[in-house]
Every structure is written in structure tokens, then in C-alpha cells.
Design an enzyme around this catalytic site. Sequence first.
Site, PDB file in Angstrom:
ATOM      1  N   HIS A  26       0.843  -1.193   0.000  1.00 54.97           N
ATOM      2  CA  HIS A  26       0.000   0.000   0.000  1.00 54.97           C
ATOM      3  C   HIS A  26       0.884   1.250   0.000  1.00 54.97           C
ATOM      4  O   HIS A  26       2.095   1.164   0.205  1.00 54.97           O
ATOM      5  CB  HIS A  26      -0.948   0.007   1.210  1.00 54.97           C
ATOM      6  CG  HIS A  26      -0.242  -0.063   2.522  1.00 54.97           C
ATOM      7  ND1 HIS A  26      -0.196  -1.185   3.307  1.00 54.97           N
ATOM      8  CD2 HIS A  26       0.488   0.869   3.167  1.00 54.97           C
ATOM      9  CE1 HIS A  26       0.517  -0.950   4.378  1.00 54.97           C
ATOM     10  NE2 HIS A  26       0.949   0.291   4.322  1.00 54.97           N
TER      11      HIS A  26
HETATM   12  C1  T46 Z   1       2.778   0.805   6.940  1.00 52.12           C
HETATM   13  C2  T46 Z   1       3.553  -0.433   7.215  1.00 52.12           C
HETATM   14  C3  T46 Z   1       5.015  -0.148   7.403  1.00 52.12           C
HETATM   15  C4  T46 Z   1      -4.571  -0.544  13.413  1.00 52.12           C
HETATM   16  O1  T46 Z   1      -5.658  -0.820  13.927  1.00 52.12           O
HETATM   17  N1  T46 Z   1      -3.865   0.556  13.812  1.00 52.12           N
HETATM   18  C5  T46 Z   1      -2.660   0.875  13.271  1.00 52.12           C
HETATM   19  O2  T46 Z   1      -2.055   1.876  13.688  1.00 52.12           O
HETATM   20  C6  T46 Z   1      -2.121   0.043  12.233  1.00 52.12           C
HETATM   21  C7  T46 Z   1      -0.783   0.380  11.588  1.00 52.12           C
HETATM   22  C8  T46 Z   1      -2.844  -1.052  11.831  1.00 52.12           C
HETATM   23  N2  T46 Z   1      -4.046  -1.353  12.429  1.00 52.12           N
HETATM   24  C9  T46 Z   1      -4.772  -2.544  12.012  1.00 52.12           C
HETATM   25  C10 T46 Z   1      -5.281  -2.525  10.585  1.00 52.12           C
HETATM   26  C11 T46 Z   1      -5.243  -3.983  10.167  1.00 52.12           C
HETATM   27  O3  T46 Z   1      -6.444  -4.605  10.571  1.00 52.12           O
HETATM   28  O4  T46 Z   1      -3.865  -3.654  12.076  1.00 52.12           O
HETATM   29  C12 T46 Z   1      -4.103  -4.569  11.012  1.00 52.12           C
HETATM   30  C13 T46 Z   1      -2.823  -4.802  10.209  1.00 52.12           C
HETATM   31  O5  T46 Z   1      -2.502  -3.588   9.470  1.00 52.12           O
HETATM   32  P1  T46 Z   1      -1.871  -3.620   8.000  1.00 52.12           P
HETATM   33  O6  T46 Z   1      -2.402  -4.793   7.261  1.00 52.12           O
HETATM   34  O7  T46 Z   1      -2.075  -2.272   7.384  1.00 52.12           O
HETATM   35  O8  T46 Z   1      -0.328  -3.862   8.338  1.00 52.12           O
HETATM   36  P2  T46 Z   1       0.938  -3.793   7.387  1.00 52.12           P
HETATM   37  O9  T46 Z   1       2.038  -4.446   8.126  1.00 52.12           O
HETATM   38  O10 T46 Z   1       0.630  -4.305   6.024  1.00 52.12           O
HETATM   39  O11 T46 Z   1       1.269  -2.216   7.231  1.00 52.12           O
HETATM   40  C14 T46 Z   1       1.665  -1.465   8.360  1.00 52.12           C
HETATM   41  C15 T46 Z   1       0.932  -0.116   8.393  1.00 52.12           C
HETATM   42  O12 T46 Z   1      -0.475  -0.346   8.310  1.00 52.12           O
HETATM   43  C16 T46 Z   1       1.335   0.805   7.266  1.00 52.12           C
HETATM   44  O13 T46 Z   1       0.881   2.109   7.536  1.00 52.12           O
HETATM   45  O14 T46 Z   1       3.267   1.730   6.321  1.00 52.12           O
HETATM   46  O15 T46 Z   1       3.074  -1.215   8.322  1.00 52.12           O
END
Ligand code: T46
Length: 144
Positions: A62
Site C-alpha cells: 500500500h
Molecule cells: C505501513 C507499514 C510499514 C490498526 O488498527 N492501527 C494501526 O495503527 C495500524 C498500523 C494497523 N491497524 C490494524 C489494521 C489492520 O487490521 O492492524 C491490522 C494490520 O494492518 P496492515 O495490514 O495495514 O499492516 P501492514 O504491516 O501491512 O502495514 C503497516 C501499516 O499499516 C502501514 O501504515 O506503512 O506497516
Amino acid sequence: MDINDTSNIEQISPKVELINLEKHGDERGSLIALEPDINVPFDIKRVYYIFDTKSGVDRGFHAHKKLKQLLICTSGSVDIDVEYGTTKQTYHLDNSSQGLLIEGLVWRVMKNFKENTVLMVLASEKYSEQDYIRNYDKFKEMNK
Ligand code: T46
């Protein structure tokens, strides 16, 4: 509210930069302080960390419209693929004295996690799904 509607969020210029973090070390070990305007170039509104990582499992895929983040691998190692404009680059993070600054519309993929890596992330904004661009075609379109 449509969480896929990102039109009302201001967009910032993409930027990626490796920042060296000054270490205070002595015979007891090492300490790094993270402070806005000293070594973090934004006000910190949120901190999260990714852990219990497994090799072969990629994350990310993303971009963000407005968010600024500093990624610090405090334990283990991970590769971060970034793409913005015509730039495509991979950063290997395995050193807690370095932070990868990612600002704005940068597509990122985190891969090659070593088992039990800890990736700590400082963020300039509170969590908002509206700031995410999770569709690669849409990201490419916005990059034009
Ligand atoms: C990024 C990379 C480096 C939350 O509820 N609060 C938060 O602050 C974050 C970051 C995530 N979440 C929830 C949303 C999803 O249900 O945690 C779950 C996993 O998030 P995501 O799939 O977006 O995780 P990554 O590892 O793909 O990405 C994350 C960050 O979301 C993103 O901003 O830049 O790490």
C-alpha cells in the site's frame, strides 16, 4: 463514510531517506532517543510495532497519501521495497541505529522478515484507513 474515498485527504510529496540515529553507548549497553525536531522530522502521533514475524510472509502492499513514518528494525532484519515516481529501491533494515523515513505516496512492501523481527514504526498521524491507497493500479494512476 466510504473508507475507500481518499479524495478529501491532502497529498504530500513522496520521499524516502535512511536516517542515522545517534547512539549513546557505554559499558552498560546502548540507548537511542527518538525526539521530534532532533532526529524525527515530524510530530509523533502514533507508535506501532510489527513482531512475531515469519519468514516468507510479506506485508504492506500500500501507499499513504499524507502519512510520514520512520521505520526502525530494533531486532532481526527485513527488506523494504519502495516505489515512487520512477524510483524503485530496496532497503535492508537490520540495525537499530538506522531509521527509514517514508513520506507520502510511496508504495511499500515489507519482505524477507527474519523470524521474530521487531519493526517499530513512528507515525505522524493517528490511524486512518482513509489515508491508505491499497490498490496498486490506483497508486500508479495517482503517480502520473
Ligand atoms: C505501513 C507499514 C510499514 C490498526 O488498527 N492501527 C494501526 O495503527 C495500524 C498500523 C494497523 N491497524 C490494524 C489494521 C489492520 O487490521 O492492524 C491490522 C494490520 O494492518 P496492515 O495490514 O495495514 O499492516 P501492514 O504491516 O501491512 O502495514 C503497516 C501499516 O499499516 C502501514 O501504515 O506503512 O506497516
